[in-house]
Design a protein around this motif. Structure first.
Motif, PDB file in Angstrom:
ATOM      1  N   PHE A 269     -17.867  15.647  -6.272  1.00  0.00           N
ATOM      2  CA  PHE A 269     -16.998  15.037  -7.273  1.00  0.00           C
ATOM      3  C   PHE A 269     -16.460  13.723  -6.708  1.00  0.00           C
ATOM      4  O   PHE A 269     -16.279  13.585  -5.499  1.00  0.00           O
ATOM      5  N   GLY A 270     -16.271  12.781  -7.628  1.00  0.00           N
ATOM      6  CA  GLY A 270     -15.827  11.451  -7.197  1.00  0.00           C
ATOM      7  C   GLY A 270     -14.510  11.068  -7.846  1.00  0.00           C
ATOM      8  O   GLY A 270     -13.970   9.990  -7.583  1.00  0.00           O
ATOM      9  N   ARG A 271     -14.025  11.932  -8.739  1.00  0.00           N
ATOM     10  CA  ARG A 271     -12.704  11.727  -9.340  1.00  0.00           C
ATOM     11  C   ARG A 271     -12.164  13.094  -9.730  1.00  0.00           C
ATOM     12  O   ARG A 271     -12.928  13.982 -10.119  1.00  0.00           O
ATOM     13  N   VAL A 272     -10.863  13.251  -9.628  1.00  0.00           N
ATOM     14  CA  VAL A 272     -10.240  14.528  -9.989  1.00  0.00           C
ATOM     15  C   VAL A 272      -9.118  14.251 -10.985  1.00  0.00           C
ATOM     16  O   VAL A 272      -8.362  13.280 -10.839  1.00  0.00           O
ATOM     17  N   PHE A 273      -9.029  15.130 -11.988  1.00  0.00           N
ATOM     18  CA  PHE A 273      -8.028  14.954 -13.050  1.00  0.00           C
ATOM     19  C   PHE A 273      -6.670  15.405 -12.527  1.00  0.00           C
ATOM     20  O   PHE A 273      -6.253  16.541 -12.713  1.00  0.00           O
ATOM     21  N   MET A 274      -6.009  14.519 -11.832  1.00  0.00           N
ATOM     22  CA  MET A 274      -4.718  14.847 -11.231  1.00  0.00           C
ATOM     23  C   MET A 274      -3.969  13.566 -10.920  1.00  0.00           C
ATOM     24  O   MET A 274      -4.558  12.496 -10.808  1.00  0.00           O
ATOM     25  N   LYS A 275      -2.658  13.724 -10.764  1.00  0.00           N
ATOM     26  CA  LYS A 275      -1.825  12.614 -10.320  1.00  0.00           C
ATOM     27  C   LYS A 275      -0.846  13.114  -9.263  1.00  0.00           C
ATOM     28  O   LYS A 275      -0.150  14.093  -9.524  1.00  0.00           O
ATOM     29  N   PRO A 276      -0.810  12.509  -8.103  1.00  0.00           N
ATOM     30  CA  PRO A 276      -1.689  11.453  -7.619  1.00  0.00           C
ATOM     31  C   PRO A 276      -3.027  12.049  -7.187  1.00  0.00           C
ATOM     32  O   PRO A 276      -3.149  13.269  -7.124  1.00  0.00           O
ATOM     33  N   GLY A 277      -3.997  11.170  -6.886  1.00  0.00           N
ATOM     34  CA  GLY A 277      -5.239  11.666  -6.298  1.00  0.00           C
ATOM     35  C   GLY A 277      -6.476  11.508  -7.149  1.00  0.00           C
ATOM     36  O   GLY A 277      -7.512  12.087  -6.833  1.00  0.00           O
ATOM     37  N   LEU A 278      -6.424  10.693  -8.205  1.00  0.00           N
ATOM     38  CA  LEU A 278      -7.571  10.540  -9.104  1.00  0.00           C
ATOM     39  C   LEU A 278      -8.889  10.238  -8.372  1.00  0.00           C
ATOM     40  O   LEU A 278      -9.900  10.850  -8.655  1.00  0.00           O
ATOM     41  N   PRO A 279      -8.917   9.313  -7.386  1.00  0.00           N
ATOM     42  CA  PRO A 279     -10.221   8.977  -6.789  1.00  0.00           C
ATOM     43  C   PRO A 279     -10.720   9.966  -5.726  1.00  0.00           C
ATOM     44  O   PRO A 279     -11.717   9.697  -5.070  1.00  0.00           O
ATOM     45  N   THR A 280     -10.048  11.090  -5.564  1.00  0.00           N
ATOM     46  CA  THR A 280     -10.441  12.042  -4.515  1.00  0.00           C
ATOM     47  C   THR A 280     -11.930  12.385  -4.630  1.00  0.00           C
ATOM     48  O   THR A 280     -12.429  12.701  -5.696  1.00  0.00           O
TER      49      THR A 280
END
Ligand code: AMP
Ligand code: MG
Length: 624
Positions: free
Chosen positions: A487-498
């Motif tokens: 995965f290259g993005r995660v639906f969260m804040k903070p941390g989207l580009p994880t």
């Protein structure tokens, strides 16, 4: 709706190229793509080439191989004019023809289609379609293929890995020496920067789908499960705390190893009942007693002392009285038992605590202080535990300098992620190798990553995973090391580009976590993704973080993404449950928002009906 579709538009026209005519087809196609409801688009600037076979081929290759668009629409050069050669330029570089698509276009645009020789097909992960040159023809043709584009792109992408590859693969002209295992990646570096299509063509929208947190966590666990073997190591008793036993541990001896008294009192024969007893001597804890009991005798005994032969009960001193004693020595001669004892009263039989050969700690147990005590009592001073993964931490960023740097040069900031993450992992029992700071440069990042993959099982990077032109980590993982981005993005804040990737390096699968550079994002995502994964690798069955319900002290505005909001817990608020308050400004660069936090509040994403969460509501909190 499909993920973002990256679109290229290539206008083939001598006159437009020479600026003798104004291109109308390019803007028309761009408008059609922008306004489609069937998929979401990221449209690159329209390019224009003359009707020249080699130039058309080169332009197409730039879109397919260098930039790696999902959809390339060409307009013009498909007819019977002397210079029309778009199909001749495109045909030889197609991997696969899409005859059905061509047939559909030809059928539905009949009889005009008689005049068009346009091709449809795929090259790598790009769908290429040749439309005629007029805006009207472009609109008609687009309407025919529009409903199917999203599905075709999904099929071409097939997996997240392929998305990444499609966008980052090197052009064929790039003579990189690296093979799929990452060997020789260093040689590949020389060519890597040229593989970049140039900043103008960078993604303006991320090609990576946004993965929900739980799904992202599941993906990491799946990779841990697929690691070939879990290593086991032998450690000493004193090093065992919080480690996970890799084997059942059995007792050799019985505990207690002799019949032991539970009380301070007198060892007696229960059959003698109440009444007077002659005191034969004493049995103290830690001493040998040779005395053997006969009728109406007893032996004075202390807690934990061996019960003498012939005795089958202990009577506590409180249930006795003195009858006579030696005037000179003060020694007891005769005592009286006030309460008739029952057989086996206050005696721990041999092995009643631990039977020889029994399992005293089973495989998978997390070793706590009491467990260490059990091992100590059994004389087990070393044990096999699951080895911890070797974890390396690499900070990235041209602006990052070591904390010792003073005064701070303009534009630089001191590395705080390294310290926060190292200590977070250390607090959880994991040691960390410092892999230094890498510049935002393909060569620097590649050699730092090569060193990291060589020496570590798990590589944690911070920075370089978002949308900036200098954020190269994802593309290097894929194109230089042949990695798979799960995965290259995660639906969260903070941390989207994880980002989470695996790389096969020298025949071993390595896990790579690309955490966002912002200090709060890095800390939150380390807790949410890295720690559970490391615990799972270290053999924990209970590897997730602890979640506690707490009452919200104040109203909080919800974010469009699920938020991990930093909070302070009050345990003694006068309620029978904890109460939690926000730490204030939650901007992800503000480390102070987490430095005083005890927990992360798990707040749901904002919905139309729910824009805030009220004071008094119970929320899940992750204990930091
Ligand atoms: P990036 O994820 O590389 O785009 O960085 C996002 C932000 O985090 C930028 O403001 C960086 O300067 C900052 N940042 C990146 N790495 C670190 C670090 N190791 N310590 C502190 N701040 C950092
Ligand atoms: Mg950066």
């Amino acid at each position: 709706m499909s993920a973002w579709v990256r679109c290229g538009i290539l206008v083939v026209s001598d006159r437009c190229y020479r600026r003798e005519a104004v291109d109308e087809s390019g803007p028309c196609l761009a408008q059609l793509l922008r306004s489609t409801k069937k998929f979401t688009t990221d449209i690159l600037p329209v390019e224009c080439v003359e009707d020249d076979r080699e130039k058309i081929t080169a332009a197409v290759l730039k879109f397919t191989d260098t930039i790696g668009v999902d959809l390339l629409i060409t307009s013009g050069g498909t007819g019977f004019g002397v210079r029309d050669c778009t199909p001749e330029a495109v045909g030889p570089i197609l991997d696969r023809q899409a005859h059905g698509m061509m047939a559909a276009i030809n059928q539905q645009t009949y009889p005009n289609s008689i005049m068009s020789r346009g091709l449809c097909g795929t090259r790598k992960n790009t769908l290429i379609v040749n439309f005629p040159g007029s805006p009207k023809a472009c609109s008609e043709c687009f309407a025919i293929i529009e409903p199917k584009i999203s599905h075709i792109i999904d099929l071409l992408r097939n997996s997240v890995t392929k998305i990444a590859k499609a966008h980052h693969e090197k052009p064929p002209s790039c003579s990189c020496g690296g093979d799929s295992t990452g060997h020789g990646a260093g040689d590949a570096l020389k060519n890597f920067p040229q593989a970049q299509p140039g900043v103008a063509f960078r993604h303006r929208k991320s090609p990576f789908p946004v993965t929900p947190v739980q799904e992202a966590q599941r993906m990491t666990f799946e990779q841990v499960e697929s690691l070939s073997t879990t290593r086991v190591g032998t450690i000493k008793l004193a090093e065992g705390l919080d480690r996970i036993l890799a084997e059942d541990v059995r007792a050799v001896d019985a505990l207690p190893p002799f019949r032991a008294s539970i009380k301070d009192g007198y060892a007696v024969k229960s059959a003698d009942g109440e009444g007077e007893r002659r005191v034969l001597g004493q049995s103290h804890a830690g001493s040998e007693s040779e005395t053997k009991l006969e009728r109406d005798t007893c032996v004075r005994i202390t807690t934990g002392a061996p019960v003498p032969d012939g005795a089958d009960a202990v009577v506590q001193v409180e249930d006795t009285e003195l009858v006579s004693h030696d005037q000179q020595t003060g020694e007891e001669l005769i005592i009286r038992i006030l309460k008739a004892p029952k057989p086996n009263q206050d005696i721990r039989p041999i092995g009643s605590d631990i039977q020889p050969g029994s399992v005293v700690a089973s495989k998978g147990t997390k070793i706590n202080p009491a467990c260490l005590g059990v091992l100590a009592t059994c004389g087990i001073t070393q044990m096999k535990v699951f080895a911890h993964p070797v974890v390396g931490l690499l900070s990235t960023g041209d602006e990052i300098v070591v904390p010792e740097t003073s005064p701070l040069p303009h534009g630089k900031i001191r590395d705080s992620n390294k310290t926060v993450l190292t200590m977070t992992l250390k607090k959880n029992g994991f040691s960390v190798t410092d892999l230094g700071i890498a510049k935002d440069d393909a060569n620097a990042l590649t050699s730092a990553l090569e060193n990291a993959l060589e020496n570590c099982d798990v590589v944690i990077l911070t920075g370089g995973v978002s949308m900036g032109e200098k954020d190269l980590v994802k593309s290097i993982l894929v194109s230089v090391f042949g990695g798979t981005i799960h995965f290259g993005r995660v639906f969260m804040k903070p941390g989207l580009p994880t980002t989470f990737a695996t790389v096969d390096f020298n025949g071993k699968k390595k896990l790579v976590f690309g955490l966002p550079g912002n200090p709060v994002s890095a800390t939150v995502t380390c807790n949410l993704f890295v720690l559970p994964c490391l615990r799972k690798m270290a053999g924990f069955t209970d590897y997730m973080y602890t979640v506690v319900k707490a009452e919200l002290k104040e109203r909080i505005n919800l974010d469009p993404r699920p938020e991990y909001h930093r909070g302070v817990i009050e345990w003694n608020s006068g309620k029978n449950w904890p109460v939690v308050a926000s730490t204030g400004n939650q901007i992800s660069s503000r480390l102070l928002s987490i430095s005083g936090a005890h927990v992360l509040l798990c707040l749901p994403a904002k919905r139309d009906s729910e824009a805030t969460i009220s004071a008094g509501e119970m929320v899940d909190t992750i204990i930091l």
